[in-house]
Design a protein around this motif. Sequence first.
Motif, PDB file in Angstrom:
ATOM      1  N   ASP A 168       0.831  -1.214   0.000  1.00  0.00           N
ATOM      2  CA  ASP A 168       0.000   0.000   0.000  1.00  0.00           C
ATOM      3  C   ASP A 168       0.863   1.259   0.000  1.00  0.00           C
ATOM      4  O   ASP A 168       0.550   2.237  -0.703  1.00  0.00           O
ATOM      5  N   GLN A 171       0.832   4.094  -2.896  1.00  0.00           N
ATOM      6  CA  GLN A 171       0.593   5.501  -2.614  1.00  0.00           C
ATOM      7  C   GLN A 171       1.753   6.379  -3.065  1.00  0.00           C
ATOM      8  O   GLN A 171       1.572   7.493  -3.547  1.00  0.00           O
ATOM      9  N   PHE A 177      -0.314   5.934  -7.256  1.00  0.00           N
ATOM     10  CA  PHE A 177      -1.478   6.773  -6.983  1.00  0.00           C
ATOM     11  C   PHE A 177      -1.306   8.161  -7.598  1.00  0.00           C
ATOM     12  O   PHE A 177      -0.269   8.802  -7.429  1.00  0.00           O
ATOM     13  N   THR A 184       1.998  11.902   0.992  1.00  0.00           N
ATOM     14  CA  THR A 184       1.606  10.625   1.596  1.00  0.00           C
ATOM     15  C   THR A 184       1.805  10.585   3.110  1.00  0.00           C
ATOM     16  O   THR A 184       1.298   9.672   3.765  1.00  0.00           O
TER      17      THR A 184
END
Length: 231
Positions: free
Chosen positions: A12, A16, A20, A193
Amino acid sequence: MDILNWFADFGDKLYQAFLFEDRWKLYLDGMGVTLGITLGAILISTVLGMVLCLMKLSKHAVLRGPAKAYIDIIRGIPVVVQLLIMYNVILLDVTDNKMVVAIIAFGLNSSAYMAEIYRSGINAVEKGQMEAGRSLGLTQAQTMWHIIFPQALKNCLPTYTSEFIVLVKETAVVGYIALVDLTKVYSSVQSMTYDAFGPLFIIAVAYFCITKVLAVIFAAMERRLCASDRR
């Protein structure tokens, strides 16, 4: 279960930090700046380093003195300080292109190290090679160009490779003059982030890939040169 959670969290964070909102484009732009500075600087240092080397090897003190002083001064001052001096003092009223400033600063810095690399390579060639060239009727310049330099360049290649790789990593300080290189991308992505691990991991992998590719390319060149010697 904890391991699975760690991998899920790791994935994840990478998503990100890299995928992303197309954040990979930031890394690509930063890599372009890093490689652009490195290639520009290595071109300057390759040429200027040879000039400095020949000056330092000259029999004339008027050439040896400035070359030795330049090499001593440049090697004695941190590259980040030289970059700031170039940006805030020397080129302040000359250009506002930060990329040009960085290329010149790193090129001038690397040239001092290149000069010593060339000098060690030339000194490693047997002195009898010069005498052999002169006995064949070649001038000193012709002997240097056709006999000494080809052998010296082979001697220099491993150290030249190291200097090239070091230069890639040294460009990480260009953030001091607000250039967004590969390292500086970390700050941008981290602010989005609120995570440092993801962008730092990606940047570390990117630097490793760049330096590994350079090492492989130069290793192949070295093998070809050695093969030509055996023939």
